[in-house]
Design an enzyme around this catalytic site. Structure first.
Site, PDB file in Angstrom:
ATOM      1  N   ASP A  88      -3.379  -1.932  -2.408  1.00  0.00           N
ATOM      2  CA  ASP A  88      -4.489  -1.438  -1.597  1.00  0.00           C
ATOM      3  C   ASP A  88      -5.277  -0.375  -2.377  1.00  0.00           C
ATOM      4  O   ASP A  88      -4.704   0.531  -2.982  1.00  0.00           O
ATOM      5  CB  ASP A  88      -3.925  -0.833  -0.314  1.00  0.00           C
ATOM      6  CG  ASP A  88      -4.987  -0.579   0.746  1.00  0.00           C
ATOM      7  OD1 ASP A  88      -6.131  -0.265   0.389  1.00  0.00           O
ATOM      8  OD2 ASP A  88      -4.654  -0.691   1.939  1.00  0.00           O
ATOM      9  N   ARG A  93       3.749  -0.889  16.566  1.00  0.00           N
ATOM     10  CA  ARG A  93       2.789  -1.928  16.953  1.00  0.00           C
ATOM     11  C   ARG A  93       3.512  -3.133  17.569  1.00  0.00           C
ATOM     12  O   ARG A  93       3.209  -4.283  17.281  1.00  0.00           O
ATOM     13  CB  ARG A  93       1.939  -2.369  15.763  1.00  0.00           C
ATOM     14  CG  ARG A  93       0.975  -1.300  15.240  1.00  0.00           C
ATOM     15  CD  ARG A  93      -0.048  -1.937  14.308  1.00  0.00           C
ATOM     16  NE  ARG A  93      -1.028  -0.976  13.817  1.00  0.00           N
ATOM     17  CZ  ARG A  93      -1.050  -0.504  12.585  1.00  0.00           C
ATOM     18  NH1 ARG A  93      -0.134  -0.875  11.704  1.00  0.00           N
ATOM     19  NH2 ARG A  93      -1.967   0.352  12.199  1.00  0.00           N
ATOM     20  N   GLU A  99      -5.134 -14.672  10.951  1.00  0.00           N
ATOM     21  CA  GLU A  99      -4.327 -15.340  11.964  1.00  0.00           C
ATOM     22  C   GLU A  99      -5.013 -16.577  12.534  1.00  0.00           C
ATOM     23  O   GLU A  99      -4.448 -17.241  13.409  1.00  0.00           O
ATOM     24  CB  GLU A  99      -3.952 -14.355  13.077  1.00  0.00           C
ATOM     25  CG  GLU A  99      -3.003 -13.266  12.578  1.00  0.00           C
ATOM     26  CD  GLU A  99      -2.495 -12.361  13.685  1.00  0.00           C
ATOM     27  OE1 GLU A  99      -3.080 -12.377  14.790  1.00  0.00           O
ATOM     28  OE2 GLU A  99      -1.518 -11.630  13.440  1.00  0.00           O
ATOM     29  N   TYR A 149      -6.133  -2.733   8.707  1.00  0.00           N
ATOM     30  CA  TYR A 149      -5.299  -3.508   9.621  1.00  0.00           C
ATOM     31  C   TYR A 149      -6.173  -4.363  10.534  1.00  0.00           C
ATOM     32  O   TYR A 149      -7.111  -3.871  11.166  1.00  0.00           O
ATOM     33  CB  TYR A 149      -4.420  -2.571  10.464  1.00  0.00           C
ATOM     34  CG  TYR A 149      -3.578  -3.289  11.480  1.00  0.00           C
ATOM     35  CD1 TYR A 149      -2.401  -3.933  11.107  1.00  0.00           C
ATOM     36  CD2 TYR A 149      -3.954  -3.331  12.818  1.00  0.00           C
ATOM     37  CE1 TYR A 149      -1.621  -4.606  12.044  1.00  0.00           C
ATOM     38  CE2 TYR A 149      -3.180  -3.991  13.763  1.00  0.00           C
ATOM     39  CZ  TYR A 149      -2.018  -4.632  13.363  1.00  0.00           C
ATOM     40  OH  TYR A 149      -1.246  -5.286  14.300  1.00  0.00           O
ATOM     41  N   HIS A 158       0.803  -1.227   0.000  1.00  0.00           N
ATOM     42  CA  HIS A 158       0.000   0.000   0.000  1.00  0.00           C
ATOM     43  C   HIS A 158       0.833   1.272   0.000  1.00  0.00           C
ATOM     44  O   HIS A 158       0.326   2.352  -0.296  1.00  0.00           O
ATOM     45  CB  HIS A 158      -0.947   0.014   1.205  1.00  0.00           C
ATOM     46  CG  HIS A 158      -0.264   0.172   2.527  1.00  0.00           C
ATOM     47  ND1 HIS A 158       0.451  -0.832   3.129  1.00  0.00           N
ATOM     48  CD2 HIS A 158      -0.197   1.236   3.364  1.00  0.00           C
ATOM     49  CE1 HIS A 158       0.931  -0.408   4.279  1.00  0.00           C
ATOM     50  NE2 HIS A 158       0.559   0.843   4.450  1.00  0.00           N
ATOM     51  N   ARG A 212     -11.087 -12.257  19.914  1.00  0.00           N
ATOM     52  CA  ARG A 212     -11.065 -11.964  18.486  1.00  0.00           C
ATOM     53  C   ARG A 212     -12.247 -12.596  17.740  1.00  0.00           C
ATOM     54  O   ARG A 212     -12.639 -12.118  16.686  1.00  0.00           O
ATOM     55  CB  ARG A 212      -9.766 -12.472  17.870  1.00  0.00           C
ATOM     56  CG  ARG A 212      -8.515 -11.778  18.396  1.00  0.00           C
ATOM     57  CD  ARG A 212      -7.280 -12.400  17.809  1.00  0.00           C
ATOM     58  NE  ARG A 212      -6.088 -11.611  18.093  1.00  0.00           N
ATOM     59  CZ  ARG A 212      -5.066 -11.474  17.260  1.00  0.00           C
ATOM     60  NH1 ARG A 212      -5.102 -12.075  16.083  1.00  0.00           N
ATOM     61  NH2 ARG A 212      -4.016 -10.750  17.588  1.00  0.00           N
ATOM     62  N   LYS A 232      10.370  -6.121  10.166  1.00  0.00           N
ATOM     63  CA  LYS A 232       9.899  -5.128   9.234  1.00  0.00           C
ATOM     64  C   LYS A 232      11.035  -4.181   8.898  1.00  0.00           C
ATOM     65  O   LYS A 232      11.866  -3.872   9.753  1.00  0.00           O
ATOM     66  CB  LYS A 232       8.730  -4.412   9.921  1.00  0.00           C
ATOM     67  CG  LYS A 232       8.174  -3.206   9.274  1.00  0.00           C
ATOM     68  CD  LYS A 232       7.030  -2.576  10.060  1.00  0.00           C
ATOM     69  CE  LYS A 232       5.843  -3.500  10.151  1.00  0.00           C
ATOM     70  NZ  LYS A 232       4.605  -2.810  10.600  1.00  0.00           N
TER      71      LYS A 232
END
Length: 438
Positions: free
Chosen positions: A144, A361, A314, A176, A119, A244, A384
């Site tokens: 994206d 994060r 996940e 996200y 993105h 979740r 990352k």
């Protein structure tokens, strides 16, 4: 004389340090980029000499590298110049160091498929694609829907030069931890499944990943270690993760800020009495399993059930891969599998020594001090990276990776496959990696 200065590379690095110290103490202001620009060339014969020292974790290398990196002008991430102006595909391929033939018979006979969801950060995407690209493989790029127009146009210009790179036929506005992230992968899987390439495994990546292993090493790991099984690390859903899937979630999509939020609506139990698992959203899946995902009633029903859950990618892949009759399934697997390494903040001091960049994060954006650790990881990919903030990190890694690739090649290398100024360029047939690894 220090230990760092007892070799040719160490001597050059020390000389560089002297230049930097002279500039620093006599002219003082490292923020003066206009003055410092000529001197940045002395950063260890930038970047190769300095990269070698960082990868080998030599004393003083990190301090010098931090000075060099601080002196670099901040990137606006407009990407390579050749993507910003009219030019031919031949020039783009050459300037961006794309390898345009299989490097071994082993690789030619084991094509891989890749899904890249991106993105932003054009420069990082180009580095990633150049590192993993081979003509026998096939790639699906999901841009994206919210991405800036200049970014999308540059990606389309680059990918238009390659017949084996597909743009996702259906795109999502990715949020996200939302279902849209999972749907983006499904969209690309459909495109890859309909392609004529007989790929063996599909691997999904995001735009801030980078390979730690060569294409040949990845193939050998999947073929010899997993032997036609799917790689989806994870465990039965822990109690602290059940939130979740306990209530319904909704996505809020906006160009400025998008997010997912919980509602008060309780969720039903998973379909077909499936046991939910929790794991990584990144995988290596066989072609038969992808066909199962797209056609089996249990996979379709679980996908529909997952639409209003938190971060469904996940639980989706790992849950399906624990079904006994799914192709290549691993019902008794746990966290094993070296698909992707991440330095999580809560694992500092346990699985890793700390982050030399900064956390976003709770994920480490790698800094210069992480290079030696990354070069020695057993994982296939790492996350990352951000070349806007830590440009030397990605510069060093792409050079280190390319030299490993070409050193393991069975074909004659083309000059443009190397990066300019590779002082430790390895001649064809050599297996001496002393200047590339510690």
């Amino acid at each position: 004389m220090t230990k760092l200065c007892r070799s040719r590379s160490g001597l050059l690095l020390c000389l560089s340090a002297c230049v930097l110290i002279f500039v620093f103490y006599n002219f003082g202001d490292l923020d003066n980029k206009d003055f410092f620009a000529p001197e940045i060339k002395e950063c260890g014969v930038y970047p190769d000499e300095l990269c070698a020292a960082l990868l080998e974790s030599k004393p003083a290398a990190l301090e010098i590298a931090n000075i060099c990196q601080a002196a670099l002008p901040l990137s606006k991430d407009q990407g390579p110049q050749c993507l910003q102006e009219p030019t031919s595909c031949a020039k783009i391929i050459q300037e961006l160091h794309f390898i345009m033939e299989p490097l071994s018979e082993e690789e030619a006979n084991f094509p891989l498929a890749y899904i890249l969801t991106i993105h932003q950060k054009l420069d990082m995407f180009v580095k990633l694609l150049s590192a993993i690209y081979y003509p026998q493989n096939i790639y699906c790029i999901h841009i994206d829907k919210k991405s800036p127009k200049p970014f999308s146009e540059a990606v389309k210009k680059l990918t238009g030069c390659f017949e084996n790179i597909l743009l996702a036929s259906k795109v999502e506005a990715v949020v996200y931890a939302g279902f849209s992230r999972l749907q983006a992968d499904i969209n690309c899987m459909k495109d890859l499944n309909n392609s004529g390439t007989k790929w063996k495994y599909v691997i999904n990546l995001c735009g801030q990943d980078f390979p730690m292993k060569t294409n040949r090493e990845i193939i050998q790991y999947l073929r010899n270690k997993w032997k036609g099984r799917n790689l989806t690390p994870g465990i039965v859903q822990p109690l602290h993760i059940k939130y979740r899937t306990a209530v319904s979630y909704k996505e809020f999509v906006n160009l400025e800020k998008s997010y997912i939020y919980p509602t008060e609506t309780l969720k039903s139990q998973p379909p077909h009495s499936l046991t939910l698992y929790f794991g990584t959203s990144y995988y290596a899946l066989t072609r038969d399993f992808v066909h199962f995902v797209l056609s089996d009633y249990r996979a379709k029903d679980l996908l529909e059930w997952s639409r209003d859950t938190y971060s469904p990618d996940e639980h989706y892949w790992v849950t399906l891969n624990r079904i006994k009759d799914a192709p290549g399934s691993t019902p008794k697997a746990g966290w094993e599998g070296n698909i992707r390494v991440v330095k999580w903040k809560d694992q500092e001091g346990d699985t890793h020594p700390g982050c030399y960049g900064h956390y976003v994060r709770d994920i480490c954006v790698y800094g210069l001090g992480d290079l030696h650790w990354l070069a020695n990881t057993p994982h296939l990919f790492a996350n990352k990276f951000d070349p806007e903030q830590y440009p030397l990190v990605t510069d060093c890694l792409e050079r280190y990776h390319r030299l490993k690739v070409l050193n393991g090649s069975d074909v004659q290398s083309e000059p443009h496959w190397y990066f300019q100024g590779d002082y430790f360029r390895i001649s064809k047939g050599s297996r001496d990696l002393r200047k590339v690894t510690s």
